[in-house]
Design an enzyme around this catalytic site. Structure first.
Site, PDB file in Angstrom:
ATOM      1  N   THR A 186     -16.275 -17.006  24.704  1.00  0.00           N
ATOM      2  CA  THR A 186     -16.951 -17.680  23.596  1.00  0.00           C
ATOM      3  C   THR A 186     -18.137 -18.474  24.125  1.00  0.00           C
ATOM      4  O   THR A 186     -17.987 -19.324  24.999  1.00  0.00           O
ATOM      5  CB  THR A 186     -15.965 -18.598  22.852  1.00  0.00           C
ATOM      6  OG1 THR A 186     -14.880 -17.805  22.367  1.00  0.00           O
ATOM      7  CG2 THR A 186     -16.633 -19.283  21.676  1.00  0.00           C
ATOM      8  N   HIS A 221     -18.958 -18.888  14.588  1.00  0.00           N
ATOM      9  CA  HIS A 221     -17.764 -19.723  14.797  1.00  0.00           C
ATOM     10  C   HIS A 221     -17.173 -20.176  13.468  1.00  0.00           C
ATOM     11  O   HIS A 221     -16.650 -21.293  13.334  1.00  0.00           O
ATOM     12  CB  HIS A 221     -18.114 -20.938  15.659  1.00  0.00           C
ATOM     13  CG  HIS A 221     -17.019 -21.350  16.604  1.00  0.00           C
ATOM     14  ND1 HIS A 221     -17.066 -21.086  17.947  1.00  0.00           N
ATOM     15  CD2 HIS A 221     -15.849 -22.002  16.399  1.00  0.00           C
ATOM     16  CE1 HIS A 221     -15.984 -21.562  18.534  1.00  0.00           C
ATOM     17  NE2 HIS A 221     -15.225 -22.117  17.615  1.00  0.00           N
ATOM     18  N   GLY A 235     -16.296 -15.662   7.478  1.00  0.00           N
ATOM     19  CA  GLY A 235     -16.400 -15.489   6.034  1.00  0.00           C
ATOM     20  C   GLY A 235     -15.507 -14.419   5.450  1.00  0.00           C
ATOM     21  O   GLY A 235     -15.514 -14.220   4.237  1.00  0.00           O
ATOM     22  N   ILE A 236     -14.721 -13.717   6.273  1.00  0.00           N
ATOM     23  CA  ILE A 236     -13.903 -12.615   5.760  1.00  0.00           C
ATOM     24  C   ILE A 236     -12.660 -13.176   5.066  1.00  0.00           C
ATOM     25  O   ILE A 236     -11.822 -13.817   5.700  1.00  0.00           O
ATOM     26  CB  ILE A 236     -13.516 -11.655   6.890  1.00  0.00           C
ATOM     27  CG1 ILE A 236     -14.760 -10.943   7.404  1.00  0.00           C
ATOM     28  CG2 ILE A 236     -12.473 -10.644   6.418  1.00  0.00           C
ATOM     29  CD1 ILE A 236     -14.528 -10.072   8.619  1.00  0.00           C
TER      30      ILE A 236
END
Length: 411
Positions: A185, A299, A332-333
């Site tokens: 990340t 993120h 956003g899923i």
């Protein structure tokens, strides 16, 4: 019109009584038809600080709102008169077959959301045939996840610490425990301004204030689980008694560069995914660094507010590097339609974070199973309605991403 009283024989084929469900948990989960339904259950059952840690984002939470709006603004272009009696939702991801085009994203503080934590996520993922990613900030150790779910496909998400030796010790432990993929990340030089956590005094362990106690009174099940299971701690870290933001700022290293990425790539024996790519230029450079996938992500809106929407960035990145590396996507899923839209737009694979945690908070392992069940059903139904039977048949022609905002032309 002639009328008559119906007989029992007349009524039998018309009426079917459902067997009553005696388990309150199962009743809650059966009534949840969408991830939004699970979110409402989770909010009722989880203290505010823990729920807001999952639900919130950085600053004004604009990035998260835009990411969700981007999926809401999808317009489909279905094909008709296709035989869709059978659909195949599987594909090869990083060298192995997965049953669905999404996996469980790495999440921190997971046992604070619900006591079963990462074990519930890992075992549910394995039962569904998808990968589970464990966070550096996870509250179950690498070894305990592997022991609880010995047949699972496990990935490990790495934050590069200022102490490089401690970072690589985690990487070594993950390799020895059979984790096959490393998610590096790269969007965390410092912690984002997660204002809900600051306002809630989000600490490890939780800070008890009069407001905290009042908020917890109608949520006894959470407290019973929290107080009667192993004390919450970061399984990969030392104990910590400060706020979440203070911990993250202590851990994250603002000096990480591409040289560090190359160094990690040399030491890790499995696949490498770089998580947090937000520009085409960085996607190209990351792909050239010899990784296996780039993960377009802001993120979950939890770092830089008003960052690019990954779904909007996706086609440009696929065009530049899609033949070189797999392109993955998160942020956003919240439905299977979102997953299908991402795949049609060019994503090879997607990740669910909040959706998984809402299920966990709503019902532990069974809640995570319900999350996956909801998403699977939505993916299959959307594919059928679009007239496709495999993920490879999905293409940009099936979807238009409508844009509410566009760049202002330069002066």
């Amino acid at each position: 019109m002639k009328r008559q009283l119906p007989t029992r024989r007349d009524l039998a084929p018309l009426l079917r009584f459902k067997r009553p469900e005696t388990s309150p948990k199962r009743r809650r989960l059966e009534r949840a038809l969408t991830i939004d339904d699970l979110r409402r259950v989770a909010e009722r059952r989880t203290p505010r600080a823990a729920f807001d840690y999952t639900d919130g984002a950085a600053d004004g939470e604009v990035s998260l709102a835009r990411a969700r709006q981007a999926f809401a603004d999808v317009e489909w272009h279905p094909a008709i008169l296709r035989d869709v009696s059978h659909v195949d939702t599987s594909r090869e991801v990083l060298g192995q077959r997965v049953a669905l085009p999404f996996g469980i994203a790495p999440t921190g503080f997971t046992r604070m959301m619900q006591a079963e934590g990462e074990v519930a996520g890992a075992t549910a993922a394995t039962a569904a045939g998808i990968p589970f990613a464990l966070s550096t900030m996870g509250t179950t150790s690498i070894e305990d996840v592997a022991a609880a779910d010995p047949d699972g496909r496990h990935w490990f998400q790495l934050y590069m610490w200022k102490d490089r030796d401690r970072s690589m010790a985690l990487v070594d432990r993950a390799a020895k425990a059979g984790f096959d993929t490393l998610l590096v990340t790269v969007d965390v030089p410092v912690a984002g301004a997660r204002l809900r956590d600051v306002r809630n005094g989000m600490t490890i362990p939780p800070t008890l204030t009069p407001r905290t106690v009042v908020n917890a009174i109608p949520r006894p099940a959470w407290w019973i689980n929290f107080l009667t299971t192993e004390p919450l701690a970061f399984a990969s870290l030392d104990s910590w008694s400060g706020t979440v933001a203070e911990l993250l700022d202590t851990m994250f290293d603002p000096t990480v560069t591409y040289d560090d990425l190359a160094w990690i790539r040399e030491q890790w024996p499995g696949k490498v995914v770089v998580k947090g790519v937000q520009t085409v230029a960085d996607a190209v450079r990351v792909a050239d660094a010899g990784v296996d996938a780039v993960l377009l992500s802001n993120h979950g809106g939890r770092q830089l507010d008003r960052a690019p929407v990954p779904f909007h960035l996706l086609p440009s990145v696929v065009k530049e590097v899609g033949s070189q590396v797999e392109v993955h996507l998160d942020t956003g899923i919240m439905s299977g339609q979102d997953v299908v839209a991402a795949v049609a737009h060019g994503a090879h694979f997607t990740y669910i974070g909040r959706a998984y945690l809402y299920g966990l908070m709503a019902g532990g392992r069974e809640g995570v199973d319900r999350t996956i069940e909801i998403l699977r059903g939505q993916v299959e139904r959307t594919m059928r309605l679009l007239g496709v039977t495999t993920l490879d048949e999905l293409e940009p022609g099936h979807v238009t991403a409508l844009r509410r905002l566009g760049p202002v032309p330069p002066a």
